[in-house]
Design a protein around this motif. Sequence first.
Motif, short mmCIF file in Angstrom:
data_model
loop_
_atom_site.label_atom_id
_atom_site.label_comp_id
_atom_site.label_asym_id
_atom_site.label_seq_id
_atom_site.Cartn_x
_atom_site.Cartn_y
_atom_site.Cartn_z
N TYR A 32 1.42 1.64 -72.50
CA TYR A 32 -0.02 1.40 -72.59
C TYR A 32 -0.68 1.75 -71.27
O TYR A 32 -0.29 1.25 -70.21
N THR A 33 -1.68 2.61 -71.33
CA THR A 33 -2.42 3.01 -70.14
C THR A 33 -3.89 2.62 -70.33
O THR A 33 -4.50 2.99 -71.33
N TYR A 34 -4.42 1.86 -69.39
CA TYR A 34 -5.85 1.53 -69.46
C TYR A 34 -6.66 2.78 -69.18
O TYR A 34 -6.33 3.57 -68.29
N LEU A 43 -1.71 4.79 -63.74
CA LEU A 43 -0.31 4.56 -64.09
C LEU A 43 -0.32 3.66 -65.32
O LEU A 43 -1.20 2.82 -65.46
N PRO A 44 0.65 3.85 -66.20
CA PRO A 44 0.70 2.97 -67.36
C PRO A 44 0.93 1.51 -66.93
O PRO A 44 1.76 1.25 -66.06
N ALA A 45 0.18 0.60 -67.52
CA ALA A 45 0.39 -0.84 -67.26
C ALA A 45 1.70 -1.29 -67.92
O ALA A 45 2.40 -2.16 -67.43
N THR A 83 -0.57 3.08 -76.46
CA THR A 83 -0.86 4.47 -76.12
C THR A 83 0.21 5.33 -76.78
O THR A 83 -0.05 6.37 -77.36
N SER A 84 1.46 4.85 -76.67
CA SER A 84 2.54 5.41 -77.50
C SER A 84 3.57 4.32 -77.76
O SER A 84 3.52 3.27 -77.13
N LYS A 238 6.74 -3.43 -62.75
CA LYS A 238 6.05 -2.14 -62.90
C LYS A 238 6.01 -1.66 -64.36
O LYS A 238 6.28 -0.51 -64.66
N GLY A 239 5.69 -2.58 -65.25
CA GLY A 239 5.51 -2.19 -66.64
C GLY A 239 6.78 -1.94 -67.42
O GLY A 239 6.75 -1.37 -68.52
N ARG A 240 7.90 -2.34 -66.84
CA ARG A 240 9.19 -2.19 -67.54
C ARG A 240 9.95 -3.50 -67.54
O ARG A 240 9.68 -4.36 -66.71
N VAL A 241 10.93 -3.60 -68.43
CA VAL A 241 11.81 -4.77 -68.40
C VAL A 241 12.86 -4.52 -67.30
O VAL A 241 13.64 -3.58 -67.39
#
Length: 308
Positions: A32-34, A43-45, A83-84, A238-241
Amino acid sequence: MQHEGNPLPKNRKKETERLAQDSIIQIHDLVYTYRHREEEINLPAINGISLDVERGSFTAVIGRNGSGKSTLAKSINALVLPTSGSVIVDGFKTDEEAHLWDVRQRVGMVFQNPDNQLVSAIVEDDVAFGPENLGINPDEIRTRIRIALESVDMYEHRKMAPHLLSGGQKQRIAIAGVLAMHPDIVIFDEPTAMLDPGGRKEVLDIMKQLHEEGITVVLITHFMEETIHCDRIVILDKGRVAIEGSPVEIFARTEEIEALGLRLPFAVEIAAGLRAHGIHVPQDILDTDGLVKYIVSESDTEMKRSKA
Ligand code: ADP
Ligand code: MG
């Protein structure tokens, strides 16, 4: 499934067991990107998260500021759409418009600031607000208000003005408002951040109670102590697990946790310090109570040994 009629079903737990191993939330390769003004590069959140949440489980999500926790929460109740990748809640894809309300009805959200969640001048009107918007009939709404307020132990305050309540009490009203919608999942986004220790405990106890009643609970928090009794902890970075696992698994990885900018629960920190001095402490001790009991029992044994 439309919840008709009365009480917060006490038989949810049974249903939960019947549906064991059933993922109520399925997140697959979520990005997801704002969207900002055009000239900015974003950068994607959320940057490629895959995650399943079991029905009836209690999951804690932690991570430093900006790691994507709130965006993940909003993705689950379709406040933001992928977003995807995909998010599926109880079989419904969040980005299928026809199922938006199926998703929203299943996922209740409790946010940090109770003042922003309370909209009415009287407690019971506040709790009625959600069900009224669902078009539920007045008798049913009255029942739901009573049961929701009873389950957060605030029924006797039903005629009060929310602004006269403590922070913890206001947060419990916000939770009652969510429960009155009969959600299957409740996501708490840092619900105790603005509360004093007393209020924090009140809200924590309610989360545990909802979990025992079979509701799927997702708790986003900065307070590590709140995560030690969860089934599972997911750490975002940073948006990842970054890491996931049971509390015992997670808190054995002290160096990685610290490298991710997170504090350890107090007892885990002390236990790690003791181990560094060659003193054995079992890995499954995560809370101060357990640590104190362990040290007391060990020193008792030690004393008996030295007397013998
Ligand atoms: P957390 O809840 O872990 O602090 P968020 O999900 O709020 O993280 O934010 C993740 C990233 O997305 C951060 O870099 C943040 O600045 C950005 N972000 C959050 N909300 C918005 C928004 N409404 N518009 C633009 N960027 C946002
Ligand atoms: Mg947040």
